[in-house]
Design a protein around this motif. Structure first.
Motif, PDB file in Angstrom:
ATOM      1  N   GLY A   1       0.827  -1.213   0.000  1.00  0.00           N
ATOM      2  CA  GLY A   1       0.000   0.000   0.000  1.00  0.00           C
ATOM      3  C   GLY A   1       0.855   1.254   0.000  1.00  0.00           C
ATOM      4  O   GLY A   1       0.561   2.214  -0.716  1.00  0.00           O
ATOM      5  N   ALA A   2       1.915   1.248   0.787  1.00  0.00           N
ATOM      6  CA  ALA A   2       2.817   2.401   0.856  1.00  0.00           C
ATOM      7  C   ALA A   2       3.566   2.605  -0.455  1.00  0.00           C
ATOM      8  O   ALA A   2       3.981   3.720  -0.765  1.00  0.00           O
ATOM      9  N   ALA A   3       3.726   1.528  -1.226  1.00  0.00           N
ATOM     10  CA  ALA A   3       4.432   1.609  -2.509  1.00  0.00           C
ATOM     11  C   ALA A   3       3.470   1.858  -3.680  1.00  0.00           C
ATOM     12  O   ALA A   3       3.882   1.852  -4.833  1.00  0.00           O
ATOM     13  N   ASN A   4       2.198   2.060  -3.368  1.00  0.00           N
ATOM     14  CA  ASN A   4       1.165   2.306  -4.388  1.00  0.00           C
ATOM     15  C   ASN A   4       1.067   1.181  -5.414  1.00  0.00           C
ATOM     16  O   ASN A   4       0.847   1.433  -6.595  1.00  0.00           O
TER      17      ASN A   4
ATOM     18  N   VAL B   1      -1.824 -11.874 -14.408  1.00  0.00           N
ATOM     19  CA  VAL B   1      -1.738 -12.632 -15.655  1.00  0.00           C
ATOM     20  C   VAL B   1      -1.874 -11.700 -16.854  1.00  0.00           C
ATOM     21  O   VAL B   1      -1.104 -11.784 -17.814  1.00  0.00           O
ATOM     22  N   ARG B   2      -2.844 -10.790 -16.797  1.00  0.00           N
ATOM     23  CA  ARG B   2      -3.079  -9.864 -17.913  1.00  0.00           C
ATOM     24  C   ARG B   2      -1.847  -9.013 -18.213  1.00  0.00           C
ATOM     25  O   ARG B   2      -1.495  -8.786 -19.366  1.00  0.00           O
ATOM     26  N   LEU B   3      -1.173  -8.556 -17.160  1.00  0.00           N
ATOM     27  CA  LEU B   3      -0.012  -7.679 -17.321  1.00  0.00           C
ATOM     28  C   LEU B   3       1.312  -8.441 -17.366  1.00  0.00           C
ATOM     29  O   LEU B   3       2.379  -7.824 -17.433  1.00  0.00           O
ATOM     30  N   ASN B   4       1.237  -9.782 -17.279  1.00  0.00           N
ATOM     31  CA  ASN B   4       2.441 -10.610 -17.251  1.00  0.00           C
ATOM     32  C   ASN B   4       3.365 -10.208 -16.093  1.00  0.00           C
ATOM     33  O   ASN B   4       4.569 -10.017 -16.271  1.00  0.00           O
ATOM     34  N   GLN B   5       2.760 -10.067 -14.922  1.00  0.00           N
ATOM     35  CA  GLN B   5       3.497  -9.695 -13.718  1.00  0.00           C
ATOM     36  C   GLN B   5       3.472 -10.835 -12.718  1.00  0.00           C
ATOM     37  O   GLN B   5       2.691 -11.773 -12.844  1.00  0.00           O
ATOM     38  N   GLY B   6       4.296 -10.712 -11.705  1.00  0.00           N
ATOM     39  CA  GLY B   6       4.288 -11.682 -10.627  1.00  0.00           C
ATOM     40  C   GLY B   6       3.282 -11.289  -9.566  1.00  0.00           C
ATOM     41  O   GLY B   6       2.901 -10.134  -9.442  1.00  0.00           O
ATOM     42  N   MET B   7       2.858 -12.280  -8.803  1.00  0.00           N
ATOM     43  CA  MET B   7       1.989 -12.035  -7.655  1.00  0.00           C
ATOM     44  C   MET B   7       2.782 -12.419  -6.420  1.00  0.00           C
ATOM     45  O   MET B   7       3.405 -13.487  -6.376  1.00  0.00           O
ATOM     46  N   TYR B   8       2.756 -11.556  -5.426  1.00  0.00           N
ATOM     47  CA  TYR B   8       3.611 -11.688  -4.256  1.00  0.00           C
ATOM     48  C   TYR B   8       2.807 -11.597  -2.964  1.00  0.00           C
ATOM     49  O   TYR B   8       1.712 -11.029  -2.944  1.00  0.00           O
ATOM     50  N   ARG B   9       3.399 -12.131  -1.884  1.00  0.00           N
ATOM     51  CA  ARG B   9       2.807 -12.015  -0.556  1.00  0.00           C
ATOM     52  C   ARG B   9       3.782 -11.275   0.341  1.00  0.00           C
ATOM     53  O   ARG B   9       4.946 -11.660   0.476  1.00  0.00           O
ATOM     54  N   TRP B  10       3.292 -10.197   0.946  1.00  0.00           N
ATOM     55  CA  TRP B  10       4.047  -9.465   1.954  1.00  0.00           C
ATOM     56  C   TRP B  10       3.522  -9.902   3.309  1.00  0.00           C
ATOM     57  O   TRP B  10       2.317  -9.883   3.558  1.00  0.00           O
ATOM     58  N   THR B  11       4.428 -10.343   4.195  1.00  0.00           N
ATOM     59  CA  THR B  11       4.042 -10.798   5.528  1.00  0.00           C
ATOM     60  C   THR B  11       4.866 -10.053   6.556  1.00  0.00           C
ATOM     61  O   THR B  11       6.080  -9.904   6.422  1.00  0.00           O
TER      62      THR B  11
END
Length: 130
Positions: A25-28, A118-128
């Protein structure tokens, strides 16, 4: 003490690493707030797709502060399976698991985030953060 969990998309591991201290969120960056939810994204994708959990790859740590905060990249197979879930299956899953509206909204947000990745060919990440 609680556990903060956000899933987000980023165009590279380098971009994903920038969220380590303050979260996506802080990184927009686009993200889904999953605070307190500890189930893995691969478990959710397996349940939604009806596939065995062993069919999904493992997440990979891309950043870790060595104390309380980390960023993991979800396996592409997990993201693709989640993105392929249609609205009817989400409603069916919500009924099967007796999810309330808030929980269904969270699962839908995760699915939508996976679709965007998937649409943007980006990765999905988890911040914990603990």
């Amino acid at each position: 003490m609680g556990v903060l969990v956000d899933y987000f998309t980023a165009d590279s591991e380098q971009s994903a690493q920038l969220v380590l201290s303050d979260g996506p969120g802080a990184a927009n960056l686009p993200y889904a707030d999953c605070k307190g939810w500890l189930d893995g994204l691969d478990t959710l994708a397996a349940e939604l797709s009806g596939r065995d959990l062993s069919e999904f790859g493992d997440s990979e740590v891309v950043a870790d502060d060595g104390e309380s905060t980390s960023v993991d990249r979800a396996a592409p197979e997990t993201v693709a399976a989640l993105a392929d879930t249609d609205d009817a299956r989400l409603r069916e899953y919500a009924e099967e698991e007796l999810l309330d509206e808030f929980e269904l909204a969270r699962v839908t947000a995760l699915r939508d985030l996976a679709r965007e990745a998937v649409r943007l060919n980006q990765g999905m990440y988890r911040w914990t953060c603990v």
